[in-house]
Design a protein around this motif. Structure first.
Motif, PDB file in Angstrom:
ATOM      1  N   PRO A  59     -17.689  48.819  13.622  1.00 48.32           N
ATOM      2  CA  PRO A  59     -18.024  49.625  12.429  1.00 48.32           C
ATOM      3  C   PRO A  59     -19.523  49.807  12.217  1.00 48.32           C
ATOM      4  O   PRO A  59     -19.953  50.860  11.742  1.00 48.32           O
ATOM      5  N   SER A  60     -20.309  48.798  12.589  1.00 45.92           N
ATOM      6  CA  SER A  60     -21.755  48.906  12.376  1.00 45.92           C
ATOM      7  C   SER A  60     -22.440  49.713  13.468  1.00 45.92           C
ATOM      8  O   SER A  60     -23.510  50.287  13.246  1.00 45.92           O
ATOM      9  N   ILE A  61     -21.834  49.773  14.674  1.00 44.45           N
ATOM     10  CA  ILE A  61     -22.434  50.545  15.773  1.00 44.45           C
ATOM     11  C   ILE A  61     -21.989  52.001  15.721  1.00 44.45           C
ATOM     12  O   ILE A  61     -22.811  52.923  15.708  1.00 44.45           O
ATOM     13  N   MET A  62     -20.678  52.229  15.713  1.00 45.31           N
ATOM     14  CA  MET A  62     -20.141  53.589  15.740  1.00 45.31           C
ATOM     15  C   MET A  62     -20.058  54.141  14.320  1.00 45.31           C
ATOM     16  O   MET A  62     -18.993  54.315  13.738  1.00 45.31           O
ATOM     17  N   THR A  63     -21.212  54.417  13.758  1.00 45.30           N
ATOM     18  CA  THR A  63     -21.288  54.980  12.405  1.00 45.30           C
ATOM     19  C   THR A  63     -21.060  56.487  12.451  1.00 45.30           C
ATOM     20  O   THR A  63     -21.054  57.100  13.533  1.00 45.30           O
ATOM     21  N   GLY A  64     -20.914  57.079  11.281  1.00 49.61           N
ATOM     22  CA  GLY A  64     -20.759  58.531  11.219  1.00 49.61           C
ATOM     23  C   GLY A  64     -21.971  59.252  11.770  1.00 49.61           C
ATOM     24  O   GLY A  64     -21.846  60.306  12.414  1.00 49.61           O
ATOM     25  N   GLN A  65     -23.150  58.685  11.560  1.00 45.18           N
ATOM     26  CA  GLN A  65     -24.376  59.297  12.060  1.00 45.18           C
ATOM     27  C   GLN A  65     -24.417  59.280  13.586  1.00 45.18           C
ATOM     28  O   GLN A  65     -24.745  60.282  14.215  1.00 45.18           O
ATOM     29  N   LEU A  66     -24.076  58.123  14.193  1.00 43.66           N
ATOM     30  CA  LEU A  66     -24.055  58.040  15.656  1.00 43.66           C
ATOM     31  C   LEU A  66     -22.997  58.957  16.229  1.00 43.66           C
ATOM     32  O   LEU A  66     -23.207  59.606  17.271  1.00 43.66           O
ATOM     33  N   CYS A  67     -21.854  59.038  15.570  1.00 42.44           N
ATOM     34  CA  CYS A  67     -20.781  59.932  16.013  1.00 42.44           C
ATOM     35  C   CYS A  67     -21.270  61.375  16.053  1.00 42.44           C
ATOM     36  O   CYS A  67     -21.043  62.090  17.038  1.00 42.44           O
ATOM     37  N   ALA A  68     -21.971  61.815  15.002  1.00 39.34           N
ATOM     38  CA  ALA A  68     -22.498  63.182  14.948  1.00 39.34           C
ATOM     39  C   ALA A  68     -23.546  63.410  16.031  1.00 39.34           C
ATOM     40  O   ALA A  68     -23.587  64.485  16.655  1.00 39.34           O
ATOM     41  N   ILE A  69     -24.375  62.399  16.282  1.00 39.27           N
ATOM     42  CA  ILE A  69     -25.414  62.522  17.321  1.00 39.27           C
ATOM     43  C   ILE A  69     -24.784  62.655  18.697  1.00 39.27           C
ATOM     44  O   ILE A  69     -25.176  63.505  19.506  1.00 39.27           O
ATOM     45  N   LEU A  70     -23.770  61.836  18.987  1.00 38.72           N
ATOM     46  CA  LEU A  70     -23.107  61.892  20.290  1.00 38.72           C
ATOM     47  C   LEU A  70     -22.400  63.221  20.508  1.00 38.72           C
ATOM     48  O   LEU A  70     -22.456  63.801  21.606  1.00 38.72           O
ATOM     49  N   VAL A  71     -21.739  63.716  19.459  1.00 33.41           N
ATOM     50  CA  VAL A  71     -21.073  65.017  19.566  1.00 33.41           C
ATOM     51  C   VAL A  71     -22.094  66.119  19.837  1.00 33.41           C
ATOM     52  O   VAL A  71     -21.891  66.977  20.708  1.00 33.41           O
ATOM     53  N   SER A  72     -23.207  66.095  19.109  1.00 35.44           N
ATOM     54  CA  SER A  72     -24.253  67.114  19.287  1.00 35.44           C
ATOM     55  C   SER A  72     -24.852  67.050  20.685  1.00 35.44           C
ATOM     56  O   SER A  72     -25.100  68.085  21.317  1.00 35.44           O
TER      57      SER A  72
END
Length: 314
Positions: free
Chosen positions: A133-146
């Motif tokens: 939960p602390s690594i795969m945050t919503g922000q990281l998810c958006a960055i990886l998708v982008s």
């Protein structure tokens, strides 16, 4: 688009699948059905993830983006293929051919990166569950998708641009149902082995590196799953990864035959058999694979369909 002084081709002829008119209609009907099923299945997954707030997690957000990608992946080739079946001239404009070529390669590359990101997500969820939960945050998810979309569309832009600047002075007949690199390079009036070598090297490098990363990730996942004491825990972990592994096997199994294996220079007839597998068949199977093995997706799809029926009857 081509600035050369040599008289250039303004359109190409895609021979597609030659045969009698009755066979053309049968092929048209089959591919149209698969296309409709692909759009329906992937759109259903996107709607399920969007409307069910319980699925607003990184894993399902990646899946929704992957389904969105699959819709565009089939759309960049199938509509023109369907039109080709019904056309007598079977032509495609010069700019249209290279636009299709660009999107076909870019979307395929983006799919490789998405499969890597989804493997990374499963690795974190199973091998590092407390830190997930602390690594795969919503922000990281958006960055990886982008990053998946950005790198996928930038990776082939320069070599494809240079191919489009080569002189094409005839012939203009492509024995295929889409504009692919080998056929286009063969029609160029100027032999450019450097450009051809660059685009094949880039494609092979992306395929090999991404498949090695995915295999490495799932090796660690398998090792972690085998250490789970309860059989129920192992079964749950396998079920969350099994669908992804099936999709990876279908996609990479065919593209490695096309672009990496020693037989990648196979005949056009072989290309016409292999390419539809990962451009038409796998996109229609992916929604079935993910939904049949996932209770959350099946429940969300049932909820979405029931909601639509209520709206229609009200």
């Amino acid at each position: 688009m081509n600035k050369s002084g040599i008289s250039t081709v303004t359109q190409f002829v895609l021979l597609g699948f030659p045969g009698p008119w009755k066979m053309q209609i049968i092929c048209f009907s089959m591919i149209l059905l698969l296309y409709i099923l692909t759009l329906t299945g992937n759109t259903a997954i996107i709607c399920a993830v969007t409307w069910d707030h319980r699925l607003h997690t990184p894993m399902y957000m990646f899946l929704a983006n992957f389904s969105f990608l699959e819709i565009w992946y089939v759309t960049c080739t199938v509509p023109s293929m369907l039109a080709n079946f019904l056309s007598k001239t079977k032509t495609i404009s010069f700019s249209g051919c290279f636009t299709q070529f660009y999107f076909f390669f870019s979307l395929g590359t983006t799919e490789c990166f998405f499969l890597c990101v989804m493997a990374y997500d499963r690795y974190l969820a199973i091998c590092r569950p407390l830190h997930y939960p602390s690594i795969m945050t919503g922000q990281l998810c958006a960055i990886l998708v982008s990053l998946c979309w950005l790198t996928g569309f930038l990776g082939h832009s320069i070599p494809i641009f240079f191919i489009s600047q080569l002189p094409f002075c005839g012939p203009n007949i492509i024995d295929h149902f889409l504009c692919d690199v080998d056929q286009l390079m063969a029609l160029s009036c100027t032999h450019s082995p450097i450009i051809e070598h660059v685009i094949h090297s880039v494609s092979s490098l992306i395929i090999i590196l991404t498949v090695l990363y995915i295999l490495g990730s799932y090796t660690l996942v398998l090792k972690a799953v085998l250490q789970v004491p309860s059989s129920a825990g192992r079964q749950k972990a396998f079920s969350t990864c099994g669908s992804h592994l099936v999709v990876v096997s279908l996609f990479y199994g065919t593209i490695m035959v096309m672009y990496v294996s020693p037989t990648s220079g196979n005949s056009v007839a072989m290309h016409k058999i292999i390419i539809p597998i990962y451009t038409i068949v796998t996109p229609v199977l992916n929604p079935l694979i993910y939904s049949l093995r996932n209770r959350d997706i099946k429940f969300a799809l049932h909820w979405v369909l029931c909601g639509m029926r209520i709206i229609q009857t009200s």
